[in-house]
Motif scaffolding. Structure first.
Motif, PDB file in Angstrom:
ATOM      1  N   ILE A   1     -14.065 -12.837  11.820  1.00  0.00           N
ATOM      2  CA  ILE A   1     -13.587 -13.933  12.675  1.00  0.00           C
ATOM      3  C   ILE A   1     -12.070 -14.015  12.706  1.00  0.00           C
ATOM      4  N   PRO A   2     -11.399 -14.026  11.549  1.00  0.00           N
ATOM      5  CA  PRO A   2      -9.923 -14.065  11.617  1.00  0.00           C
ATOM      6  C   PRO A   2      -9.318 -12.864  12.331  1.00  0.00           C
ATOM      7  N   PHE A   3      -9.902 -11.682  12.134  1.00  0.00           N
ATOM      8  CA  PHE A   3      -9.361 -10.483  12.773  1.00  0.00           C
ATOM      9  C   PHE A   3      -9.295 -10.654  14.283  1.00  0.00           C
ATOM     10  N   TYR A   4     -10.379 -11.101  14.881  1.00  0.00           N
ATOM     11  CA  TYR A   4     -10.428 -11.227  16.341  1.00  0.00           C
ATOM     12  C   TYR A   4      -9.693 -12.473  16.840  1.00  0.00           C
ATOM     13  N   LEU A   5      -9.955 -13.610  16.217  1.00  0.00           N
ATOM     14  CA  LEU A   5      -9.426 -14.849  16.785  1.00  0.00           C
ATOM     15  C   LEU A   5      -7.920 -14.994  16.588  1.00  0.00           C
ATOM     16  N   GLU A   6      -7.382 -14.442  15.513  1.00  0.00           N
ATOM     17  CA  GLU A   6      -5.927 -14.493  15.354  1.00  0.00           C
ATOM     18  C   GLU A   6      -5.241 -13.684  16.455  1.00  0.00           C
TER      19      GLU A   6
ATOM     20  N   GLN B   1      -2.887 -15.268  19.562  1.00  0.00           N
ATOM     21  CA  GLN B   1      -1.547 -14.808  19.921  1.00  0.00           C
ATOM     22  C   GLN B   1      -1.480 -14.380  21.383  1.00  0.00           C
ATOM     23  N   THR B   2      -2.574 -13.803  21.867  1.00  0.00           N
ATOM     24  CA  THR B   2      -2.625 -13.404  23.275  1.00  0.00           C
ATOM     25  C   THR B   2      -2.418 -14.612  24.186  1.00  0.00           C
ATOM     26  N   VAL B   3      -3.046 -15.730  23.858  1.00  0.00           N
ATOM     27  CA  VAL B   3      -2.886 -16.946  24.660  1.00  0.00           C
ATOM     28  C   VAL B   3      -1.439 -17.445  24.598  1.00  0.00           C
ATOM     29  N   LYS B   4      -0.849 -17.408  23.430  1.00  0.00           N
ATOM     30  CA  LYS B   4       0.540 -17.845  23.282  1.00  0.00           C
ATOM     31  C   LYS B   4       1.489 -16.973  24.100  1.00  0.00           C
ATOM     32  N   ASP B   5       1.152 -15.692  24.205  1.00  0.00           N
ATOM     33  CA  ASP B   5       1.999 -14.763  24.955  1.00  0.00           C
ATOM     34  C   ASP B   5       1.782 -14.839  26.464  1.00  0.00           C
TER      35      ASP B   5
ATOM     36  N   LEU C   1     -13.117 -22.611  16.770  1.00  0.00           N
ATOM     37  CA  LEU C   1     -11.763 -22.768  17.304  1.00  0.00           C
ATOM     38  C   LEU C   1     -10.941 -23.835  16.598  1.00  0.00           C
ATOM     39  N   GLU C   2     -11.493 -24.475  15.605  1.00  0.00           N
ATOM     40  CA  GLU C   2     -10.751 -25.543  14.914  1.00  0.00           C
ATOM     41  C   GLU C   2      -9.379 -25.080  14.420  1.00  0.00           C
ATOM     42  N   PRO C   3      -9.257 -23.870  13.846  1.00  0.00           N
ATOM     43  CA  PRO C   3      -7.916 -23.440  13.381  1.00  0.00           C
ATOM     44  C   PRO C   3      -7.072 -22.762  14.461  1.00  0.00           C
ATOM     45  N   TYR C   4      -7.568 -22.743  15.703  1.00  0.00           N
ATOM     46  CA  TYR C   4      -6.894 -21.974  16.743  1.00  0.00           C
ATOM     47  C   TYR C   4      -6.617 -22.866  17.957  1.00  0.00           C
ATOM     48  N   PRO C   5      -5.526 -23.621  17.926  1.00  0.00           N
ATOM     49  CA  PRO C   5      -5.270 -24.604  18.984  1.00  0.00           C
ATOM     50  C   PRO C   5      -5.023 -23.995  20.360  1.00  0.00           C
TER      51      PRO C   5
ATOM     52  N   ASP D   1     -10.691 -26.099  26.636  1.00  0.00           N
ATOM     53  CA  ASP D   1     -10.587 -27.469  27.151  1.00  0.00           C
ATOM     54  C   ASP D   1     -10.119 -27.478  28.606  1.00  0.00           C
ATOM     55  N   ALA D   2      -9.178 -26.603  28.938  1.00  0.00           N
ATOM     56  CA  ALA D   2      -8.664 -26.555  30.310  1.00  0.00           C
ATOM     57  C   ALA D   2      -9.739 -26.108  31.295  1.00  0.00           C
TER      58      ALA D   2
END
Length: 251
Positions: free
Chosen positions: A174-179, A183-187, A220-224, A231-232
């Motif tokens: 889970i951390p491997f993929y979601l982290e 970052q992809t969303v932030k970029d 998704l709790e740790p991934y805002p 949510d969007a």
């Protein structure tokens, strides 16, 4: 000296330089018998297709497709097959699996291919092959994450072994993929690809409930940033309306 008289052009001869060619017979504005211009042609009616989606009475792999139908305002029949009905229906499906999409009487399978088809229909793909590649990469990565998670939790009958697998899933997979997806969303300015709304965002939002069900927690709790994508999408009016009226299911 008197001006020289010019003979009229022969029938079928090309127009002289600088002259516009006469309108073709039957073209809009072309004269008809009696000298009146032809009326403008009526616009063609848009082709309306029929869609039927076959799946069980769950969200899971079909929910991204339902989201895309809702986003595009496309009418379709949402056939929810019961466990008792499935054995008789299974031989009629292309690969004996669901979801299956029927378009104008023709049935196709593969959930991501169907989602990509609907995304093109509703205008949520890229505008160039390169942009489409960027979107496809994200969707395929999300699907890799789903498949990796399923192999850890869905098909293990022994509880003790399953618990050990869950440790690996939560600590590594889970951390491997979601982290990386976070970052992809932030970029990409709050999106999963191209810095704008694409079907990658819709696909991820549609599959999230199923992913949460598999791992028995809120992924998704740790991934805002990823939470913001979901949510969007869920706040878009047509998808919000679908969520409010869809059948209530556990998964």
């Amino acid at each position: 000296m008197a001006d020289e008289a010019q003979a009229p052009p022969a029938e079928g001869a090309p127009p002289a330089e600088g002259e516009a060619p006469p309108p073709a017979e039957g073209a809009e504005g072309a004269p008809v018998e009696g000298g009146e211009p032809a009326p403008p042609a009526e616009p063609a009616e848009p082709i309306k297709h029929s869609y039927t989606l076959f799946y069980f009475n769950v969200k899971a792999l079909a929910e991204p497709l339902r989201y895309l139908f809702a986003y595009g305002g496309i009418e379709y029949e949402d056939v929810r097959v019961t466990r008792d009905e499935w054995p008789a229906l299974k031989p009629t499906m292309p690969m004996g699996q669901m979801p299956v999409l029927e378009v104008d009487g023709k049935r196709v399978h593969q959930s991501i291919s169907m989602a990509r088809f609907l995304a093109k229909t509703v205008g949520l793909c890229g505008t160039t092959p390169w942009e489409d590649l960027q979107v496809d990469i994200v969707v395929d990565t999300i699907n890799d994450f789903r498949l990796s998670s399923e192999q850890f939790v869905s098909y293990e009958p022994e509880d003790e072994i399953k618990e050990k697998k869950l440790v690996t899933l939560n600590a590594e997979v889970i951390p491997f993929y979601l982290e990386k997806l976070e970052q992809t969303v932030k970029d990409n300015d709050g999106h999963l690809a191209l810095g704008k709304l694409t079907w990658a965002d819709v696909y991820f939002a549609g599959i999230t409930d199923y992913m949460n069900y598999m791992v028995k927690r809120d992924l998704l709790e740790p991934y805002p940033a990823l939470r913001g994508v979901v949510d969007a999408i869920n706040a878009l009016e047509p998808i919000k309306a679908w969520i409010e009226k869809r059948p209530v299911t556990e998964v």
